[in-house]
Design an enzyme around this catalytic site. Structure first.
Site, short mmCIF file in Angstrom:
data_model
loop_
_atom_site.label_atom_id
_atom_site.label_comp_id
_atom_site.label_asym_id
_atom_site.label_seq_id
_atom_site.Cartn_x
_atom_site.Cartn_y
_atom_site.Cartn_z
N THR A 1 45.33 -14.25 82.44
CA THR A 1 46.27 -15.28 81.99
C THR A 1 45.65 -16.08 80.84
O THR A 1 44.43 -16.16 80.71
CB THR A 1 46.66 -16.22 83.15
OG1 THR A 1 45.51 -16.96 83.59
CG2 THR A 1 47.23 -15.42 84.31
N SER B 1 45.43 -15.54 77.53
CA SER B 1 44.43 -14.63 76.94
C SER B 1 44.72 -14.25 75.50
O SER B 1 44.27 -13.21 75.03
CB SER B 1 44.34 -13.35 77.80
OG SER B 1 45.62 -12.89 78.19
N SER C 1 43.62 -16.10 73.06
CA SER C 1 42.47 -16.63 72.32
C SER C 1 41.39 -17.04 73.30
O SER C 1 41.56 -16.95 74.52
CB SER C 1 42.88 -17.84 71.45
OG SER C 1 43.31 -18.92 72.27
N ILE D 1 38.24 -17.71 75.78
CA ILE D 1 37.61 -16.98 76.86
C ILE D 1 38.53 -15.87 77.36
O ILE D 1 38.10 -14.75 77.64
CB ILE D 1 37.23 -17.93 78.00
CG1 ILE D 1 36.11 -18.88 77.55
CG2 ILE D 1 36.80 -17.16 79.25
CD1 ILE D 1 35.86 -20.04 78.51
N GLY D 2 39.81 -16.17 77.50
CA GLY D 2 40.75 -15.18 78.01
C GLY D 2 40.83 -13.96 77.12
O GLY D 2 40.85 -12.82 77.61
N TYR E 1 41.28 -33.77 84.85
CA TYR E 1 40.89 -32.38 84.63
C TYR E 1 39.88 -31.93 85.68
O TYR E 1 40.04 -30.87 86.30
CB TYR E 1 40.30 -32.23 83.23
CG TYR E 1 39.67 -30.89 82.95
CD1 TYR E 1 40.45 -29.76 82.78
CD2 TYR E 1 38.28 -30.75 82.85
CE1 TYR E 1 39.86 -28.52 82.49
CE2 TYR E 1 37.69 -29.53 82.57
CZ TYR E 1 38.49 -28.42 82.40
OH TYR E 1 37.91 -27.21 82.12
#
Length: 259
Positions: A13, A15, A17, A19-20, A149
């Site tokens: 999910t 993804s 850009s 890390i994804g 967060y």
């Protein structure tokens, strides 16, 4: 170690850009069929054009029940689910309204809850599966300027640990990966006000952020998306069959703990 994902169906999910995307790229290079996700069709199509191998896209906000239901209808089975979707950004505790707490919880926590609930039974029936939650060092080291967060990242650890225990002995592992400050497009957007204020470039402002806001860092720099993705790929692999219920840090040593 050669990690082979041939024949595996993978969902990552958020993804298009960061890390994804790096994780999706690694899965695809390893032979998996990968479904990437972003909120808009244009972003998904642009990311697909940059990916090798067998890839498909799903456009939709997986922080909503309706998009999750549509995804499950279109793609009823995955062997590996990487719950990477998340929103973040600073906000003072006394100035953060209920609506932001709700938005962060729906996006960061409930997206992973819904998708894990939808796909884990099929993994159990097949006797193999991997669920990975992309949490944060902020789950353990809650930042005072992003409490809303941090609480969602801690909640992810509760879900991942509890679900690992719920799926004990099934061949399905559940783990969390905890990045620290990472050089991504999202981080650049978060630091844009500091860049505008100081006139500094992203690399310089990010380095200053690590030094001032994450002074316990041992690495003394932000990680890259690829460095975090490497941990995701490993824990999703067959070689990681002995690891479940774990919180695996890729935080550059920010969390000052030996366990």
């Amino acid at each position: 170690m050669r990690i082979d994902f041939a024949g595996r169906r993978v969902l990552v999910t958020a993804s298009t850009s960061g890390i994804g995307f790096a994780a999706a790229e690694g899965f695809a290079a390893g032979g998996a069929h990968v479904v990437i996700n972003g909120r808009g069709a244009a972003g998904v199509e642009a990311a697909l054009a940059r990916l090798p191998g067998s890839v498909a896209g799903f456009a939709g906000d997986l922080g909503t029940e309706s998009a999750c239901a549509r995804l499950v209808a279109e793609h009823p089975e995955f062997d590996i689910v990487v719950n990477n979707l998340g929103v973040y950004g600073p906000g003072d505790f006394f100035e953060t309204p209920d609506s932001e707490w709700d938005r962060f919880f729906r996006t960061n926590v409930m997206s992973g809850v819904r998708l894990s609930r939808a796909y884990a039974p099929g993994m159990v029936a097949r006797g193999w599966g991997r669920i990975v939650f992309v949490s944060s060092e902020s789950a353990l080291n809650v930042p005072p300027d992003m409490i809303h967060y941090g609480f969602t990242k801690t909640a992810q650890l509760s879900v991942s640990r509890g679900l690992a225990k719920r799926l004990a002995g099934t061949g399905v592992t559940v783990n969390a990966v905890l990045p620290g400050p990472t050089a991504t497009e999202g981080t650049e957007a978060m630091l844009r006000p500091d860049m505008d204020r100081t006139g500094g470039g992203f690399d310089r402002v990010l380095t200053d952020f690590v030094a001032t806001e994450r002074g316990s860092s041992i690495l003394r720099r932000a990680t890259t998306s690829a460095e975090v993705a490497n941990m995701i790929l490993y824990v999703a692999s067959a070689q990681a069959s002995g690891t479940t219920g774990a919180a695996l840090r890729v935080d550059g040593g920010v969390v000052d703990s030996i366990v």
